[in-house]
Design an enzyme around this catalytic site. Structure first.
Site, PDB file in Angstrom:
ATOM      1  N   HIS A  42     107.329 -28.061 -19.039  1.00  0.00           N
ATOM      2  CA  HIS A  42     106.886 -26.679 -18.882  1.00  0.00           C
ATOM      3  C   HIS A  42     105.906 -26.524 -17.722  1.00  0.00           C
ATOM      4  O   HIS A  42     105.658 -25.407 -17.263  1.00  0.00           O
ATOM      5  CB  HIS A  42     106.211 -26.229 -20.192  1.00  0.00           C
ATOM      6  CG  HIS A  42     106.535 -24.819 -20.596  1.00  0.00           C
ATOM      7  ND1 HIS A  42     107.654 -24.136 -20.167  1.00  0.00           N
ATOM      8  CD2 HIS A  42     105.867 -23.945 -21.404  1.00  0.00           C
ATOM      9  CE1 HIS A  42     107.668 -22.922 -20.703  1.00  0.00           C
ATOM     10  NE2 HIS A  42     106.594 -22.777 -21.440  1.00  0.00           N
ATOM     11  N   ASN A  88     101.485 -18.131 -21.557  1.00  0.00           N
ATOM     12  CA  ASN A  88     101.869 -16.837 -22.122  1.00  0.00           C
ATOM     13  C   ASN A  88     101.037 -15.668 -21.622  1.00  0.00           C
ATOM     14  O   ASN A  88     101.374 -14.512 -21.891  1.00  0.00           O
ATOM     15  CB  ASN A  88     101.803 -16.892 -23.650  1.00  0.00           C
ATOM     16  CG  ASN A  88     102.821 -17.858 -24.233  1.00  0.00           C
ATOM     17  OD1 ASN A  88     103.595 -18.475 -23.510  1.00  0.00           O
ATOM     18  ND2 ASN A  88     102.819 -17.999 -25.540  1.00  0.00           N
ATOM     19  N   ASP A 113     109.852 -23.352 -14.878  1.00  0.00           N
ATOM     20  CA  ASP A 113     110.912 -24.195 -15.420  1.00  0.00           C
ATOM     21  C   ASP A 113     112.040 -23.332 -15.977  1.00  0.00           C
ATOM     22  O   ASP A 113     111.843 -22.162 -16.286  1.00  0.00           O
ATOM     23  CB  ASP A 113     110.363 -25.089 -16.534  1.00  0.00           C
ATOM     24  CG  ASP A 113     109.781 -24.262 -17.682  1.00  0.00           C
ATOM     25  OD1 ASP A 113     108.840 -23.479 -17.436  1.00  0.00           O
ATOM     26  OD2 ASP A 113     110.275 -24.370 -18.820  1.00  0.00           O
ATOM     27  N   ASN A 134     108.199 -16.885 -21.709  1.00  0.00           N
ATOM     28  CA  ASN A 134     107.013 -16.086 -22.047  1.00  0.00           C
ATOM     29  C   ASN A 134     106.078 -15.858 -20.866  1.00  0.00           C
ATOM     30  O   ASN A 134     105.407 -14.822 -20.786  1.00  0.00           O
ATOM     31  CB  ASN A 134     106.248 -16.743 -23.194  1.00  0.00           C
ATOM     32  CG  ASN A 134     106.985 -16.617 -24.513  1.00  0.00           C
ATOM     33  OD1 ASN A 134     107.715 -15.654 -24.739  1.00  0.00           O
ATOM     34  ND2 ASN A 134     106.817 -17.601 -25.381  1.00  0.00           N
TER      35      ASN A 134
END
Length: 209
Positions: A42, A88, A113, A134
């Site tokens: 991530h 997020n 990603d 997100n």
């Protein structure tokens, strides 16, 4: 002495021209802060902008809502940003630095990603939905638009149903780590190409490779 230069002399603040602002680009690598996330899939956005900074011999400084590094290349100014808001809430950092640096939405590139793309494959798009990501979702909400360029780095989708979060927050395996040595310099070239050659030319040169 024109008013812009006079203002600079009197107040010690550089006032950029419209032309200079058009040649300034905000490159945002998405990721999560903290050593526990450093080598996770991530965090490829962080890893890519780190590669760019290393190649151009600049270091990140901790600023409001993120770590920032700036360099000039072929007459362009690149502002590299790693938001410190966690994935997020990335939009808050992006919006703040866009406003602070007076960079238009056409000159931002979000690096992230993508589990829907094979590992190591890159894909640039001029716009689009968040696609379930997100970080992109929050950026879209804060900017109130989908009209921003994004650079998706494929991390593959080798996970079982319901395990996506574990996969993207998992660390690269040995084979992936070895291949990243080759893929990161290519990703760095994409960043500078975006600013110097433009999005369309960069897409034609690198998409799917």
């Amino acid at each position: 002495m024109d008013l812009r230069n006079l203002f600079s002399v009197l107040f010690g603040i550089k006032v950029e021209t419209k032309e200079e602002l058009m040649k300034k680009f905000l490159i945002v690598g998405l990721g999560n802060i903290g050593s526990k996330y450093e080598n996770t899939r991530h965090n490829i956005g962080f890893k890519i902008v780190d590669e760019v900074a290393e190649e151009h011999k600049v270091t990140f400084e901790t600023e409001k809502l993120g770590d920032v590094a700036t360099f000039r290349f072929k007459g362009r100014t690149f502002v590299l940003l790693k938001p410190s808001t966690f994935m997020n809430l990335s939009g808050k950092s992006v919006k703040y630095w866009m406003d602070k640096e007076k960079i238009s939405v056409e000159n931002i590139l979000i690096v992230t990603d993508d589990v829907n793309i094979d590992f190591g494959t890159v894909r640039l798009k001029a716009k689009g939905s968040a696609g379930g990501h997100n970080g992109l979702k929050d950026i879209q909400e804060k900017l109130n638009t989908q009209q921003y360029a994004r650079f998706r780095f494929g991390v593959g989708g080798n996970y079982s149903k319901g395990r996506q979060v574990d996969f993207v927050l998992g660390e690269w395996n040995k084979e992936e780590t070895s291949q990243l040595i080759e893929r990161l310099p290519v990703s760095a070239k994409i960043i500078t190409s975006f600013g110097t050659a433009g999005l369309a030319n960069t897409m034609n040169a690198f998409n799917g490779k």
